[in-house]
Design a protein around this motif. Sequence first.
Motif, mmCIF file in Angstrom:
data_model
loop_
_atom_site.group_PDB
_atom_site.id
_atom_site.type_symbol
_atom_site.label_atom_id
_atom_site.label_comp_id
_atom_site.label_asym_id
_atom_site.label_seq_id
_atom_site.Cartn_x
_atom_site.Cartn_y
_atom_site.Cartn_z
ATOM 1 N N CYS A 94 38.615 100.822 40.542
ATOM 2 C CA CYS A 94 38.788 101.766 39.424
ATOM 3 C C CYS A 94 37.426 102.221 38.888
ATOM 4 C CB CYS A 94 39.574 101.121 38.284
ATOM 5 S SG CYS A 94 41.294 100.791 38.705
ATOM 6 N N THR A 95 37.326 103.513 38.616
ATOM 7 C CA THR A 95 36.121 104.054 38.003
ATOM 8 C C THR A 95 36.181 103.875 36.487
ATOM 9 O OG1 THR A 95 35.990 105.703 39.764
ATOM 10 C CG2 THR A 95 34.672 106.116 37.779
ATOM 11 N N TYR A 96 37.393 104.040 35.954
ATOM 12 C CA TYR A 96 37.593 103.940 34.504
ATOM 13 C C TYR A 96 38.784 103.044 34.187
ATOM 14 C CZ TYR A 96 34.875 108.314 34.658
ATOM 15 O OH TYR A 96 33.925 109.266 34.898
ATOM 16 N N VAL A 97 38.753 102.475 32.996
ATOM 17 C CA VAL A 97 39.894 101.724 32.466
ATOM 18 C C VAL A 97 40.211 102.234 31.065
ATOM 19 C CG1 VAL A 97 40.731 99.467 31.664
ATOM 20 C CG2 VAL A 97 39.382 99.614 33.776
ATOM 21 N N LEU A 98 41.472 102.584 30.837
ATOM 22 C CA LEU A 98 41.953 102.856 29.486
ATOM 23 C C LEU A 98 42.716 101.613 29.054
ATOM 24 C CD1 LEU A 98 43.300 106.545 29.678
ATOM 25 C CD2 LEU A 98 40.949 105.738 29.336
ATOM 26 N N HIS A 99 42.102 100.824 28.171
ATOM 27 C CA HIS A 99 42.768 99.587 27.731
ATOM 28 C C HIS A 99 43.582 99.891 26.487
ATOM 29 C CE1 HIS A 99 43.927 95.632 26.893
ATOM 30 N NE2 HIS A 99 42.950 95.304 26.063
ATOM 31 N N VAL A 100 44.822 100.291 26.746
ATOM 32 C CA VAL A 100 45.719 100.735 25.680
ATOM 33 C C VAL A 100 46.617 99.603 25.189
ATOM 34 C CG1 VAL A 100 47.353 102.552 25.016
ATOM 35 C CG2 VAL A 100 45.739 102.967 26.868
ATOM 36 N N ALA A 101 46.947 98.681 26.080
ATOM 37 C CA ALA A 101 47.883 97.601 25.741
ATOM 38 C C ALA A 101 47.352 96.755 24.599
ATOM 39 C CB ALA A 101 48.116 96.715 26.963
ATOM 40 N N SER A 102 48.269 96.359 23.727
ATOM 41 C CA SER A 102 47.898 95.516 22.592
ATOM 42 C C SER A 102 49.128 94.781 22.108
ATOM 43 C CB SER A 102 47.344 96.376 21.456
ATOM 44 O OG SER A 102 47.093 95.596 20.309
ATOM 45 N N PRO A 103 48.974 93.532 21.663
ATOM 46 C CA PRO A 103 50.120 92.831 21.083
ATOM 47 C C PRO A 103 50.653 93.598 19.873
ATOM 48 C CG PRO A 103 48.278 91.331 21.455
ATOM 49 C CD PRO A 103 47.754 92.714 21.657
ATOM 50 N N THR A 104 51.962 93.733 19.749
ATOM 51 C CA THR A 104 52.555 94.429 18.603
ATOM 52 C C THR A 104 52.596 93.493 17.395
ATOM 53 O OG1 THR A 104 54.717 93.808 19.439
ATOM 54 C CG2 THR A 104 53.961 96.020 19.960
ATOM 55 N N PRO A 105 52.721 94.050 16.180
ATOM 56 C CA PRO A 105 52.748 93.192 14.986
ATOM 57 C C PRO A 105 53.884 92.174 15.036
ATOM 58 C CG PRO A 105 52.510 95.498 14.371
ATOM 59 C CD PRO A 105 52.803 95.472 15.841
ATOM 60 N N VAL A 106 53.561 90.920 14.703
ATOM 61 C CA VAL A 106 54.570 89.868 14.620
ATOM 62 C C VAL A 106 55.086 89.845 13.179
ATOM 63 C CG1 VAL A 106 55.019 87.397 14.871
ATOM 64 C CG2 VAL A 106 53.394 88.529 16.406
ATOM 65 N N VAL A 107 56.398 89.995 13.011
ATOM 66 C CA VAL A 107 56.963 90.051 11.656
ATOM 67 C C VAL A 107 57.041 88.655 11.048
ATOM 68 C CG1 VAL A 107 58.985 90.658 10.291
ATOM 69 C CG2 VAL A 107 58.230 92.177 12.120
ATOM 70 N N ASN A 108 57.679 87.747 11.748
ATOM 71 C CA ASN A 108 57.859 86.389 11.213
ATOM 72 C C ASN A 108 56.791 85.439 11.759
ATOM 73 O OD1 ASN A 108 60.307 86.659 9.583
ATOM 74 N ND2 ASN A 108 61.247 87.241 11.518
ATOM 75 N N TYR A 109 55.532 85.711 11.440
ATOM 76 C CA TYR A 109 54.452 84.857 11.937
ATOM 77 C C TYR A 109 54.263 83.646 11.027
ATOM 78 C CZ TYR A 109 51.676 87.132 8.280
ATOM 79 O OH TYR A 109 51.212 87.604 7.070
ATOM 80 N N LYS A 110 53.843 82.541 11.635
ATOM 81 C CA LYS A 110 53.560 81.330 10.858
ATOM 82 C C LYS A 110 52.075 81.242 10.529
ATOM 83 C CE LYS A 110 57.516 78.741 12.574
ATOM 84 N NZ LYS A 110 58.014 77.768 13.550
ATOM 85 N N HIS A 111 51.246 81.786 11.441
ATOM 86 C CA HIS A 111 49.800 81.778 11.217
ATOM 87 C C HIS A 111 49.216 83.061 11.788
ATOM 88 C CE1 HIS A 111 45.554 80.577 11.391
ATOM 89 N NE2 HIS A 111 45.871 79.662 10.494
ATOM 90 N N GLU A 112 48.170 83.587 11.132
ATOM 91 C CA GLU A 112 47.575 84.854 11.566
ATOM 92 C C GLU A 112 47.031 84.802 12.995
ATOM 93 O OE1 GLU A 112 43.103 84.324 9.647
ATOM 94 O OE2 GLU A 112 44.570 85.586 8.614
ATOM 95 N N ASP A 113 46.689 83.593 13.472
ATOM 96 C CA ASP A 113 46.160 83.460 14.835
ATOM 97 C C ASP A 113 47.169 83.878 15.900
ATOM 98 O OD1 ASP A 113 43.712 82.681 13.977
ATOM 99 O OD2 ASP A 113 43.964 80.545 14.406
ATOM 100 N N GLU A 114 48.445 83.929 15.548
ATOM 101 C CA GLU A 114 49.460 84.390 16.501
ATOM 102 C C GLU A 114 49.201 85.833 16.920
ATOM 103 O OE1 GLU A 114 53.594 83.611 15.318
ATOM 104 O OE2 GLU A 114 52.823 82.037 14.008
ATOM 105 N N MET A 115 48.527 86.599 16.077
ATOM 106 C CA MET A 115 48.164 87.975 16.424
ATOM 107 C C MET A 115 46.694 88.089 16.820
ATOM 108 S SD MET A 115 50.341 90.217 13.664
ATOM 109 C CE MET A 115 50.830 88.889 12.576
#
Length: 347
Positions: free
Chosen positions: A82-103
């Motif tokens: 690959c010449t280029y990478v578009l890094h678009v993927a990202s974890p979506t917001p977690v609604v019922n998280y127990k700790h911020e590190d989950e995101m």
Amino acid sequence: MTNSNNGITVLVTGGSGFIAVHCIIKLLEQGYKVRTTLRTLNRQHEVREMLRKGGISSFEELSFIEADLSKDKNWDKAVQGCTYVLHVASPTPVVNYKHEDEMIIPAKEGVLRILKAARAARVKRIVLTSAYGAIGMGNRNRTTPYTEKDWSNLNGNLHPYQKSKTIAEKAAWEFIKSEGGGLELSTVNPVAVMGPVLGTDYSHSNQVVKKMLEGEIKACPKVYCCYVDVRDVADLHLLAMIHPEANGERFLATTGNALSMLDIAQILKKNLGETAAKAPAKELPNWFVRAAAIFNPSLRMLATLLGQYAETSGEKARQLLHWSPRSGEEAIMATAETMLQLGLIKK
């Protein structure tokens, strides 16, 4: 379709995502070869269907590879050639998280995983999809539009999802500086993304329009936000990918005009008439939303945005890359009209 880009392969991560699908459409239209990652290859058919709705009829230049941001497997193969990478993927917001590190941890580790693989494969440039959440959150007493020089205040009142976007982008810039080995980086930081919905996978910003048309939102929180069309976000990714001047730069993807949630409801009513009869016509007091957020986790991110200044400037992308976005109203209406066409709005 132009042929000048034949033979140039671009990796798009998270190919089933709302922004990613529109990036793939632009790339294929411009003659690039596209490889895209999916966490499971079972979604290939779904992605092709969305691309068809977006006007793509030939899939000869498109290939899929299974890769997960939380695992090392296949990333070396994904970036190979690959010449280029578009890094678009990202974890979506977690609604019922127990700790911020989950995101936070998955976002940071995912970015570094891609960067290391790209460096090893001698990719020329990565365009990272960051967010306005890495620019304008947690700051008090702001009175001038946010620009690419700004960073969210990690010690301020911001949701862990916004914190994760900030930490992940900072980690990316630090990696490039300290061990990038010549790998180039640009970031695109979109505000709330609207625009044509091509399937059931769309951004959480679009859900506001859906909930308004279905009557789920009875009254609007006093939240302001700038909006941008997903087609323009995709255009900006491609401009940031190929322009020499874009190397080492951040770009706010924004029309620059902040709208309240009530403004969105009024835009829907003005353009759709009776179809938008269920859209809200009044605002909620801030104390009510903050109290409700204590018991309703889905309101927590919203509660951090109440009354916050949200004006942004898109001048850098306009001046440096000659980017020219549609209006926020056009983006919002494209979301509404395509959702109605696809039957995603419950009557």
